[in-house]
Design a protein around this motif. Structure first.
Motif, PDB file in Angstrom:
ATOM      1  N   GLY A  43       0.821  -1.193   0.000  1.00 53.99           N
ATOM      2  CA  GLY A  43       0.000   0.000   0.000  1.00 53.99           C
ATOM      3  C   GLY A  43       0.862   1.253   0.000  1.00 53.99           C
ATOM      4  O   GLY A  43       2.057   1.197   0.324  1.00 53.99           O
ATOM      5  N   PRO A  44       0.303   2.394  -0.380  1.00 50.98           N
ATOM      6  CA  PRO A  44       1.074   3.649  -0.352  1.00 50.98           C
ATOM      7  C   PRO A  44       1.561   3.971   1.048  1.00 50.98           C
ATOM      8  O   PRO A  44       0.841   3.783   2.034  1.00 50.98           O
ATOM      9  CB  PRO A  44       0.064   4.678  -0.841  1.00 50.98           C
ATOM     10  N   PHE A  89       3.320   8.999  -5.710  1.00 51.58           N
ATOM     11  CA  PHE A  89       2.058   9.680  -6.007  1.00 51.58           C
ATOM     12  C   PHE A  89       1.988  10.988  -5.243  1.00 51.58           C
ATOM     13  O   PHE A  89       2.321  11.042  -4.058  1.00 51.58           O
ATOM     14  CB  PHE A  89       0.854   8.832  -5.559  1.00 51.58           C
ATOM     15  N   PHE A 103      -5.781  11.767  -6.048  1.00 51.05           N
ATOM     16  CA  PHE A 103      -4.450  11.275  -6.377  1.00 51.05           C
ATOM     17  C   PHE A 103      -4.111  11.528  -7.840  1.00 51.05           C
ATOM     18  O   PHE A 103      -4.979  11.465  -8.723  1.00 51.05           O
ATOM     19  CB  PHE A 103      -4.366   9.770  -6.116  1.00 51.05           C
ATOM     20  N   GLY A 104      -2.828  11.774  -8.095  1.00 49.02           N
ATOM     21  CA  GLY A 104      -2.320  11.836  -9.446  1.00 49.02           C
ATOM     22  C   GLY A 104      -2.007  10.446  -9.961  1.00 49.02           C
ATOM     23  O   GLY A 104      -2.197   9.453  -9.269  1.00 49.02           O
ATOM     24  N   THR A 105      -1.490  10.367 -11.186  1.00 47.00           N
ATOM     25  CA  THR A 105      -1.275   9.085 -11.842  1.00 47.00           C
ATOM     26  C   THR A 105      -0.008   8.374 -11.397  1.00 47.00           C
ATOM     27  O   THR A 105       0.142   7.197 -11.635  1.00 47.00           O
ATOM     28  CB  THR A 105      -1.221   9.256 -13.362  1.00 47.00           C
TER      29      THR A 105
ATOM     30  N   TYR B  35     -10.141   2.468  -1.528  1.00 45.60           N
ATOM     31  CA  TYR B  35      -9.724   2.872  -2.856  1.00 45.60           C
ATOM     32  C   TYR B  35      -9.601   1.636  -3.744  1.00 45.60           C
ATOM     33  O   TYR B  35      -9.298   0.539  -3.275  1.00 45.60           O
ATOM     34  CB  TYR B  35      -8.354   3.552  -2.821  1.00 45.60           C
ATOM     35  N   GLN B  37      -7.439   0.377  -7.145  1.00 47.93           N
ATOM     36  CA  GLN B  37      -6.257   0.751  -7.924  1.00 47.93           C
ATOM     37  C   GLN B  37      -5.905  -0.364  -8.898  1.00 47.93           C
ATOM     38  O   GLN B  37      -5.635  -1.496  -8.499  1.00 47.93           O
ATOM     39  CB  GLN B  37      -5.060   1.003  -6.999  1.00 47.93           C
ATOM     40  N   GLY B  40      -0.231   0.037 -11.626  1.00 45.42           N
ATOM     41  CA  GLY B  40       0.458   1.195 -12.169  1.00 45.42           C
ATOM     42  C   GLY B  40      -0.391   2.426 -12.364  1.00 45.42           C
ATOM     43  O   GLY B  40       0.067   3.396 -12.973  1.00 45.42           O
ATOM     44  N   MET B  41      -1.592   2.387 -11.845  1.00 46.95           N
ATOM     45  CA  MET B  41      -2.505   3.512 -12.063  1.00 46.95           C
ATOM     46  C   MET B  41      -2.786   4.247 -10.757  1.00 46.95           C
ATOM     47  O   MET B  41      -2.365   3.831  -9.692  1.00 46.95           O
ATOM     48  CB  MET B  41      -3.821   3.010 -12.675  1.00 46.95           C
ATOM     49  N   GLU B  42      -3.528   5.347 -10.895  1.00 48.66           N
ATOM     50  CA  GLU B  42      -3.833   6.132  -9.707  1.00 48.66           C
ATOM     51  C   GLU B  42      -4.887   5.453  -8.844  1.00 48.66           C
ATOM     52  O   GLU B  42      -5.535   4.512  -9.259  1.00 48.66           O
ATOM     53  CB  GLU B  42      -4.299   7.540 -10.089  1.00 48.66           C
ATOM     54  N   LEU B  43      -5.051   5.951  -7.641  1.00 49.06           N
ATOM     55  CA  LEU B  43      -6.038   5.425  -6.708  1.00 49.06           C
ATOM     56  C   LEU B  43      -7.367   6.150  -6.923  1.00 49.06           C
ATOM     57  O   LEU B  43      -7.394   7.374  -7.067  1.00 49.06           O
ATOM     58  CB  LEU B  43      -5.590   5.654  -5.261  1.00 49.06           C
ATOM     59  N   LEU B  45     -11.125   6.688  -5.190  1.00 51.55           N
ATOM     60  CA  LEU B  45     -11.915   6.534  -3.965  1.00 51.55           C
ATOM     61  C   LEU B  45     -13.276   5.938  -4.312  1.00 51.55           C
ATOM     62  O   LEU B  45     -14.010   6.465  -5.152  1.00 51.55           O
ATOM     63  CB  LEU B  45     -12.095   7.901  -3.300  1.00 51.55           C
ATOM     64  N   GLN B  88      -6.860  -4.101  -7.362  1.00 53.27           N
ATOM     65  CA  GLN B  88      -6.335  -4.038  -5.997  1.00 53.27           C
ATOM     66  C   GLN B  88      -7.211  -3.080  -5.202  1.00 53.27           C
ATOM     67  O   GLN B  88      -7.562  -1.994  -5.685  1.00 53.27           O
ATOM     68  CB  GLN B  88      -4.890  -3.554  -5.964  1.00 53.27           C
ATOM     69  N   LEU B  90      -7.509  -0.977  -1.674  1.00 52.17           N
ATOM     70  CA  LEU B  90      -6.704  -0.413  -0.598  1.00 52.17           C
ATOM     71  C   LEU B  90      -7.594   0.280   0.414  1.00 52.17           C
ATOM     72  O   LEU B  90      -8.470   1.064   0.053  1.00 52.17           O
ATOM     73  CB  LEU B  90      -5.697   0.599  -1.152  1.00 52.17           C
ATOM     74  N   PHE B 105      -2.344   3.869   4.883  1.00 53.38           N
ATOM     75  CA  PHE B 105      -2.873   2.790   4.063  1.00 53.38           C
ATOM     76  C   PHE B 105      -2.509   1.415   4.604  1.00 53.38           C
ATOM     77  O   PHE B 105      -1.438   1.210   5.184  1.00 53.38           O
ATOM     78  CB  PHE B 105      -2.334   2.902   2.634  1.00 53.38           C
ATOM     79  N   PRO B 107      -1.988  -2.775   3.464  1.00 51.14           N
ATOM     80  CA  PRO B 107      -1.175  -3.400   2.415  1.00 51.14           C
ATOM     81  C   PRO B 107      -1.956  -3.708   1.142  1.00 51.14           C
ATOM     82  O   PRO B 107      -1.362  -3.981   0.103  1.00 51.14           O
ATOM     83  CB  PRO B 107      -0.666  -4.674   3.069  1.00 51.14           C
TER      84      PRO B 107
END
Lengths: 113, 114
Positions: A43-44, A89, A103-105, B35, B37, B40-43, B45, B88, B90, B105, B107
């Motif tokens: 996770g972030p 991010f 969030f950005g990409t 979230y 995801q 490789g992409m953004e999250l 909500l 995924q 989150l 966050f 995992p």
């Protein structure tokens, strides 16, 4: 609509060099900004944040710069290490957004040994 | 280090099954979030909660539902999983201070629907 975007999707940096990851935002009401690091399969992870009443904030090996005039945010990582390889991010929020983050990409940073 | 947990970490399931993704935090945070995801992409909500018995839909439409019966627990349920739900998921939480603040966050749960 409002968006948060990153200038570069990938970035490769030699180990030991400094790296700069950029982020542009379009919401004029944004008043809170945050950088996350996400490693593969995890996770972030929070890195550093900054509120709009500041233009610079420093942490351990990291510095965030905020330019509200041009709506630009950057994350500087000093003396990069292999463990810095990850996707980074930026995210923003404003009080009127009910405390949600946008969030950005993401930018994939690769540290070359 | 944030104390937020998600189970399972990985789930492979057939179409039409009902699933519940668990999220728990031990920090006493009032605010919790889900979230979605893609790699490789953004999250994005999909759900959030500001406290017990409070749930709201997020910016990305989702067929999932959530509940918040206890402060520390914020499960997400899919009544009938489909391949389009593969992603995924989150979970995050943050302290309620009336202003935007750091979200911590878990995992993540990687869901694959066959």
């Amino acid at each position: 609509g409002e968006s948060v975007g990153l200038h570069l999707p990938t970035l490769s940096v030699q180990e030991g060099d400094n790296s700069i990851i950029n982020c542009a935002y379009s919401n004029s009401a944004s008043d809170y900004f945050i950088w996350y690091k996400q490693e593969s399969g995890k996770g972030p992870q929070f890195i550093i944040d900054i509120r709009s009443n500041m233009d610079k904030r420093q942490g351990q090996r990291v510095t965030v710069l905020l330019n509200k005039t041009v709506k630009h945010l950057s994350l500087q990582i000093a003396a990069t290490q292999p463990g810095d390889s990850a996707v980074y991010f930026c995210a923003e929020s404003d009080y009127f957004g009910n405390e949600k983050l946008t969030f950005g990409t993401g930018t994939r940073l690769t540290i070359i040994p | 280090e944030a104390d937020i947990y998600q189970t399972p970490r990985y789930l492979v399931i057939g179409t039409g099954k009902k699933i519940t993704l668990e999220c728990s935090q031990t920090m006493g945070h009032d605010k919790m979030y889900w979230y979605q995801q893609d790699p490789g992409m953004e999250l994005h909500l999909i759900h959030y909660s500001y406290g017990v018995n409070s749930t709201e839909k997020g910016d990305l439409s989702s067929e999932s539902t959530v509940s918040r019966i206890r402060t520390e627990h914020f499960p997400l349920t899919l009544e009938s999983a489909r391949p389009s739900h593969t992603s995924q998921y989150l979970c995050a939480s943050s302290d309620r201070r009336g202003v935007p603040d750091t979200q911590y966050f878990g995992p993540g749960t990687r869901l694959t629907v066959l």
